[in-house]
Design an enzyme around this catalytic site. Structure first.
Site, PDB file in Angstrom:
ATOM      1  N   GLY A  46       0.832  -1.192   0.000  1.00  0.00           N
ATOM      2  CA  GLY A  46       0.000   0.000   0.000  1.00  0.00           C
ATOM      3  C   GLY A  46       0.869   1.245   0.000  1.00  0.00           C
ATOM      4  CD  GLN A  51       3.608   5.830   2.398  1.00  0.00           C
ATOM      5  OE1 GLN A  51       2.609   5.292   1.968  1.00  0.00           O
ATOM      6  NE2 GLN A  51       4.562   5.155   3.013  1.00  0.00           N
ATOM      7  CB  CYS A  98       5.336   2.390   7.307  1.00  0.00           C
ATOM      8  SG  CYS A  98       4.880   3.898   6.436  1.00  0.00           S
ATOM      9  CG  LEU A  99       6.625   0.908   1.248  1.00  0.00           C
ATOM     10  CD1 LEU A  99       6.061   1.158  -0.139  1.00  0.00           C
ATOM     11  CD2 LEU A  99       7.722  -0.151   1.191  1.00  0.00           C
ATOM     12  CG  HIS A 140      -0.551   1.693   7.463  1.00  0.00           C
ATOM     13  ND1 HIS A 140       0.402   1.169   8.305  1.00  0.00           N
ATOM     14  CD2 HIS A 140       0.124   2.480   6.584  1.00  0.00           C
ATOM     15  CE1 HIS A 140       1.598   1.628   7.950  1.00  0.00           C
ATOM     16  NE2 HIS A 140       1.451   2.421   6.901  1.00  0.00           N
ATOM     17  CD  GLU A 141      -1.028   2.717   2.832  1.00  0.00           C
ATOM     18  OE1 GLU A 141      -0.594   3.866   2.671  1.00  0.00           O
ATOM     19  OE2 GLU A 141      -0.279   1.753   3.076  1.00  0.00           O
ATOM     20  CG  HIS A 144       0.570   7.118   5.294  1.00  0.00           C
ATOM     21  ND1 HIS A 144       1.733   7.600   5.851  1.00  0.00           N
ATOM     22  CD2 HIS A 144       0.748   5.782   5.148  1.00  0.00           C
ATOM     23  CE1 HIS A 144       2.577   6.580   6.032  1.00  0.00           C
ATOM     24  NE2 HIS A 144       1.998   5.470   5.624  1.00  0.00           N
TER      25      HIS A 144
HETATM   26 ZN    ZN Z   1       2.757   3.564   5.721  1.00  0.00          ZN
END
Ligand code: ZN
Length: 175
Positions: A46, A51, A98-99, A140-141, A144
């Site tokens: 995701g 990001q 998380c990236l 989670h997304e 963000h």
């Molecule tokens: Zn993340």
């Protein structure tokens, strides 16, 4: 399509509240394409637009699992202006990563099921129930988009430790 740079903790942009997408334009479609390429390359399941330093309410996701032949057919999904319209009282725990916080994983407790409303790339609005990994990932997304990171749910001790680690790494990288 192009792979974009993923911003990493402690980049302050991660704390921005992203703006709604007003219209699904060619630029939005291109951004979604770039986000998929970036997400698959990472690899991740995701990605929120912020990001890749675009403060827009746009999420890409692919939760495809390996089939019995060990192959994964891509299942790319885009969520524009996603909102959680209801959440279960029942909670579930998943180990999240998380990236933007590479190589750090911790268990987070969230509602086990959520109902979401979102717009697709054709500008159509949908409502959908999410459970399991999908429920965790979409929460989670969406976080963000509101400048919230999964480490915000950890104890202060754990959060301080991970923040410090990434601050140090950023300093080292800056030389
Ligand atoms: Zn993340």
């Amino acid at each position: 399509m192009a792979i974009r740079e993923i911003i990493i903790l402690p980049d302050k942009q991660l704390r921005l509240v992203s703006k709604p997408v007003e219209k699904v334009t060619t630029e939005i479609r291109k951004l979604a394409d770039d986000m998929f390429e970036t997400m698959y390359d990472a690899p991740g399941i995701g990605l929120a637009a912020i990001q890749v330093a675009e403060p827009l309410r746009l999420i890409t996701m692919d939760l495809a699992k390996k089939d019995e032949n060990g192959e994964t057919k891509p299942k790319p999904r885009v969520f524009i202006n996603p909102e959680i319209i209801s959440a279960s009282e029942e909670l579930s725990v998943y180990e999240e990563g998380c990236l933007s916080i590479p190589e750090y994983y911790e268990e987070v407790e969230r509602p086990a099921r959520v109902r979401i409303r979102f717009t697709d790339l054709d500008g159509k609005v949908h409502e959908e129930d999410a459970d399991g990994l999908f429920a965790t990932c979409i929460q989670h997304e969406i976080d963000h988009l509101n400048g919230v990171l999964f480490v915000d749910y950890l104890s202060k001790l754990k959060r301080d430790r991970v923040m410090k680690k990434f601050m140090k790494a950023a300093k080292r990288a800056a030389g």
